[in-house]
Design an enzyme around this catalytic site. Structure first.
Site, PDB file in Angstrom:
ATOM      1  N   TYR A  56       0.838  -1.202   0.000  1.00 46.66           N
ATOM      2  CA  TYR A  56       0.000   0.000   0.000  1.00 46.66           C
ATOM      3  C   TYR A  56       0.872   1.249   0.000  1.00 46.66           C
ATOM      4  O   TYR A  56       0.630   2.197  -0.752  1.00 46.66           O
ATOM      5  CB  TYR A  56      -0.932  -0.005   1.217  1.00 46.66           C
ATOM      6  CG  TYR A  56      -1.680   1.286   1.365  1.00 46.66           C
ATOM      7  CD1 TYR A  56      -2.807   1.545   0.595  1.00 46.66           C
ATOM      8  CD2 TYR A  56      -1.252   2.260   2.253  1.00 46.66           C
ATOM      9  CE1 TYR A  56      -3.493   2.742   0.707  1.00 46.66           C
ATOM     10  CE2 TYR A  56      -1.931   3.463   2.372  1.00 46.66           C
ATOM     11  CZ  TYR A  56      -3.052   3.695   1.598  1.00 46.66           C
ATOM     12  OH  TYR A  56      -3.713   4.884   1.714  1.00 46.66           O
ATOM     13  N   LYS A  67       0.917   4.081  -2.992  1.00 51.47           N
ATOM     14  CA  LYS A  67       0.498   5.461  -2.764  1.00 51.47           C
ATOM     15  C   LYS A  67       1.620   6.431  -3.143  1.00 51.47           C
ATOM     16  O   LYS A  67       1.374   7.472  -3.744  1.00 51.47           O
ATOM     17  CB  LYS A  67       0.087   5.668  -1.308  1.00 51.47           C
ATOM     18  CG  LYS A  67      -0.660   6.963  -1.085  1.00 51.47           C
ATOM     19  CD  LYS A  67      -1.469   6.945   0.185  1.00 51.47           C
ATOM     20  CE  LYS A  67      -2.344   8.170   0.265  1.00 51.47           C
ATOM     21  NZ  LYS A  67      -3.205   8.167   1.436  1.00 51.47           N
TER      22      LYS A  67
END
Length: 81
Positions: free
Chosen positions: A12, A16
């Site tokens: 993640y 991002k």
């Protein structure tokens, strides 16, 4: 992700970061044509994914202590963005 975070959020976190970098790169490349580029990248918001952090000892209170506004985001924070 905060330094020292116990949850394994590597995929993640890098995805991002990739969105942030892609946005900057596209903005630089397209600016000469008068095209602006933006990305919406909210921080912690209540979701199934953020709820999964509880398995690693995260609580709403712990998360909110690391947020400058002292609270998680919500849908109204992103309206009109």
């Amino acid at each position: 992700a905060p330094a020292g975070q116990e949850a394994p959020t590597h995929a993640y976190d890098v995805s991002k970061a990739a969105v942030h970098h892609l946005t900057r790169k596209m903005a630089a490349d397209l600016a000469p044509r008068g095209i602006t580029v933006n990305a919406i990248a909210p921080g912690y918001v209540p979701s199934r994914m953020s709820k999964g952090l509880e398995a690693y000892g995260a609580t709403k209170e712990k998360i909110e202590k690391g947020i400058p506004l002292g609270r998680m985001g919500n849908a109204t924070d992103m309206i009109g963005a």
